[in-house]
Design a protein around this motif. Structure first.
Motif, PDB file in Angstrom:
ATOM      1  N   ASP A  55       9.866 -29.396   0.077  1.00 21.53           N
ATOM      2  CA  ASP A  55       9.806 -27.738  -0.415  1.00 21.53           C
ATOM      3  C   ASP A  55       8.695 -27.849  -1.465  1.00 21.53           C
ATOM      4  N   GLN A  56       7.956 -26.764  -1.575  1.00 26.48           N
ATOM      5  CA  GLN A  56       6.862 -26.486  -2.526  1.00 26.48           C
ATOM      6  C   GLN A  56       6.971 -25.382  -3.220  1.00 26.48           C
ATOM      7  N   VAL A  57       6.932 -25.187  -4.524  1.00 30.52           N
ATOM      8  CA  VAL A  57       6.999 -23.997  -5.463  1.00 30.52           C
ATOM      9  C   VAL A  57       5.741 -23.934  -5.983  1.00 30.52           C
ATOM     10  N   SER A  58       5.161 -22.733  -6.218  1.00 27.75           N
ATOM     11  CA  SER A  58       4.052 -22.529  -6.950  1.00 27.75           C
ATOM     12  C   SER A  58       3.797 -21.190  -7.632  1.00 27.75           C
ATOM     13  N   VAL A  59       3.136 -21.185  -8.420  1.00 31.66           N
ATOM     14  CA  VAL A  59       2.374 -19.837  -8.915  1.00 31.66           C
ATOM     15  C   VAL A  59       1.111 -19.577  -8.931  1.00 31.66           C
ATOM     16  N   PRO A  60       0.388 -18.606  -8.677  1.00 37.70           N
ATOM     17  CA  PRO A  60      -1.075 -18.497  -8.847  1.00 37.70           C
ATOM     18  C   PRO A  60      -1.649 -19.036 -10.142  1.00 37.70           C
ATOM     19  N   PHE A  61      -2.865 -19.176 -10.055  1.00 33.69           N
ATOM     20  CA  PHE A  61      -3.506 -19.574 -11.399  1.00 33.69           C
ATOM     21  C   PHE A  61      -4.834 -18.849 -11.467  1.00 33.69           C
ATOM     22  N   ASP A  62      -5.123 -18.608 -12.723  1.00 40.44           N
ATOM     23  CA  ASP A  62      -6.392 -17.959 -13.026  1.00 40.44           C
ATOM     24  C   ASP A  62      -7.525 -19.108 -13.046  1.00 40.44           C
ATOM     25  N   ILE A  63      -8.569 -19.104 -12.222  1.00 38.47           N
ATOM     26  CA  ILE A  63      -9.435 -20.310 -12.149  1.00 38.47           C
ATOM     27  C   ILE A  63     -10.232 -20.415 -13.574  1.00 38.47           C
ATOM     28  N   ALA A  64     -10.711 -19.271 -13.860  1.00 38.48           N
ATOM     29  CA  ALA A  64     -11.483 -19.183 -15.177  1.00 38.48           C
ATOM     30  C   ALA A  64     -10.706 -19.847 -16.435  1.00 38.48           C
ATOM     31  N   SER A  65      -9.434 -19.489 -16.638  1.00 37.71           N
ATOM     32  CA  SER A  65      -8.917 -19.995 -17.752  1.00 37.71           C
ATOM     33  C   SER A  65      -8.025 -21.122 -17.457  1.00 37.71           C
ATOM     34  N   GLY A 113      21.087 -15.988 -25.236  1.00 37.01           N
ATOM     35  CA  GLY A 113      21.526 -14.492 -25.213  1.00 37.01           C
ATOM     36  C   GLY A 113      20.391 -13.481 -24.727  1.00 37.01           C
ATOM     37  N   THR A 114      19.454 -14.039 -24.518  1.00 39.39           N
ATOM     38  CA  THR A 114      18.236 -13.266 -24.132  1.00 39.39           C
ATOM     39  C   THR A 114      18.335 -13.181 -22.740  1.00 39.39           C
ATOM     40  N   THR A 115      17.928 -11.822 -22.034  1.00 40.54           N
ATOM     41  CA  THR A 115      17.950 -11.809 -20.708  1.00 40.54           C
ATOM     42  C   THR A 115      16.723 -11.709 -20.153  1.00 40.54           C
ATOM     43  N   THR A 116      16.345 -12.631 -19.073  1.00 40.85           N
ATOM     44  CA  THR A 116      14.896 -12.686 -18.396  1.00 40.85           C
ATOM     45  C   THR A 116      14.934 -12.257 -17.260  1.00 40.85           C
ATOM     46  N   SER A 117      13.884 -11.616 -16.921  1.00 42.72           N
ATOM     47  CA  SER A 117      13.731 -11.139 -15.427  1.00 42.72           C
ATOM     48  C   SER A 117      12.897 -12.214 -14.688  1.00 42.72           C
ATOM     49  N   GLY A 118      12.528 -13.196 -15.362  1.00 41.93           N
ATOM     50  CA  GLY A 118      12.078 -14.314 -14.680  1.00 41.93           C
ATOM     51  C   GLY A 118      10.680 -14.096 -14.040  1.00 41.93           C
ATOM     52  N   MET A 119      10.198 -14.773 -13.324  1.00 39.84           N
ATOM     53  CA  MET A 119       8.732 -14.780 -12.375  1.00 39.84           C
ATOM     54  C   MET A 119       8.986 -15.003 -10.974  1.00 39.84           C
ATOM     55  N   TRP A 120       8.302 -14.375 -10.348  1.00 35.76           N
ATOM     56  CA  TRP A 120       8.022 -14.511  -8.830  1.00 35.76           C
ATOM     57  C   TRP A 120       7.324 -15.791  -8.570  1.00 35.76           C
ATOM     58  N   VAL A 121       7.791 -16.844  -7.678  1.00 39.41           N
ATOM     59  CA  VAL A 121       7.034 -17.787  -7.327  1.00 39.41           C
ATOM     60  C   VAL A 121       7.015 -18.102  -5.726  1.00 39.41           C
ATOM     61  N   ARG A 122       6.049 -18.623  -5.224  1.00 44.32           N
ATOM     62  CA  ARG A 122       5.814 -18.605  -3.781  1.00 44.32           C
ATOM     63  C   ARG A 122       6.565 -19.987  -3.405  1.00 44.32           C
ATOM     64  N   ALA A 123       7.128 -20.060  -2.414  1.00 45.36           N
ATOM     65  CA  ALA A 123       7.913 -21.149  -2.089  1.00 45.36           C
ATOM     66  C   ALA A 123       7.940 -21.521  -0.366  1.00 45.36           C
ATOM     67  N   THR A 124       8.005 -22.641  -0.079  1.00 45.56           N
ATOM     68  CA  THR A 124       7.580 -23.107   1.013  1.00 45.56           C
ATOM     69  C   THR A 124       8.891 -24.256   1.356  1.00 45.56           C
ATOM     70  N   PHE A 125       9.620 -23.888   2.651  1.00 51.64           N
ATOM     71  CA  PHE A 125      10.763 -25.150   2.723  1.00 51.64           C
ATOM     72  C   PHE A 125      10.311 -25.753   4.046  1.00 51.64           C
ATOM     73  N   GLY A 151      -1.551 -20.129 -15.291  1.00 49.56           N
ATOM     74  CA  GLY A 151      -0.758 -19.768 -14.412  1.00 49.56           C
ATOM     75  C   GLY A 151      -0.768 -18.278 -14.669  1.00 49.56           C
ATOM     76  N   VAL A 152      -0.693 -17.750 -13.519  1.00 48.99           N
ATOM     77  CA  VAL A 152      -0.501 -16.107 -13.440  1.00 48.99           C
ATOM     78  C   VAL A 152       0.990 -15.955 -13.237  1.00 48.99           C
ATOM     79  N   ALA A 153       1.877 -15.375 -14.020  1.00 49.58           N
ATOM     80  CA  ALA A 153       3.310 -15.469 -13.780  1.00 49.58           C
ATOM     81  C   ALA A 153       3.729 -13.916 -13.773  1.00 49.58           C
ATOM     82  N   ASP A 154       2.916 -12.940 -13.796  1.00 46.75           N
ATOM     83  CA  ASP A 154       3.399 -11.462 -13.756  1.00 46.75           C
ATOM     84  C   ASP A 154       3.264 -10.421 -12.489  1.00 46.75           C
ATOM     85  N   LEU A 155       2.815 -11.429 -11.437  1.00 49.05           N
ATOM     86  CA  LEU A 155       2.783 -10.850 -10.150  1.00 49.05           C
ATOM     87  C   LEU A 155       3.999 -10.364  -9.270  1.00 49.05           C
ATOM     88  N   GLU A 156       4.037  -9.305  -8.742  1.00 50.38           N
ATOM     89  CA  GLU A 156       4.962  -8.987  -7.894  1.00 50.38           C
ATOM     90  C   GLU A 156       4.885  -8.912  -6.625  1.00 50.38           C
TER      91      GLU A 156
END
Length: 146
Positions: free
Chosen positions: A127-137, A101-113, A140-145
């Motif tokens: 196809d390829q789907v990816s999220v950016p990642f923080d090299i130090a940690s 029942g929880t609503t989620t706004s999801g996260m933006w991903v990068r997609a190539t087809f 993945g970085v999932a809060d980008l717009e």
């Protein structure tokens, strides 16, 4: 008068729309018609690659089990068409109401087809789907717009 390239680009954009509608409807059979039989998918979920349309559909089926209802949004789609191959890239976001029942706004991903014209139809061959990642940690970085 439209060139063949413009006609093909319009067909590919329609295929992307059909993928979005198939996801929203959780229509695995409809989605199956949009991928090449030997599609290779580099999706965000393990393993590193999903080979073949059945593996791609299993990945979608698994994602669908988390949602009562879902939405998929594509933003900034760019398509480049050649003779019988084409590619496109965009940002995509899967969101909706989870089974609990929880609503989620999801996260933006990068997609190539990558499309291939097979028997007159433009099908997703890769196809390829990816999220950016923080090299130090290493996370993945999932809060980008976009």
């Amino acid at each position: 008068m439209s060139t063949q390239r413009e006609v093909d680009e319009a067909k590919i954009r329609l295929q992307i729309d059909n993928i979005v509608e198939g996801i929203r409807a959780k229509d695995l059979e409809g989605l199956k018609q949009l991928y090449a039989a030997d599609v290779v998918s580099f999706d965000v979920e393990p393993p590193l690659q999903h080979v073949g349309v059945e593996a791609k559909l299993k990945n979608w089926a698994r994602a669908f089990t988390f949602f009562q209802d879902l939405r998929y949004e594509v933003r900034d789609l760019t398509v480049t068409v050649g003779g019988d191959v084409a590619f496109g890239h965009c940002f995509g976001r899967l969101s909706g109401t989870l089974m609990n029942g929880t609503t989620t706004s999801g996260m933006w991903v990068r997609a190539t087809f990558c499309f291939q014209k097979i028997d007159g139809n433009w099908l997703v061959a890769h196809d390829q789907v990816s999220v950016p990642f923080d090299i130090a940690s290493g996370k993945g970085v999932a809060d980008l717009e976009p």
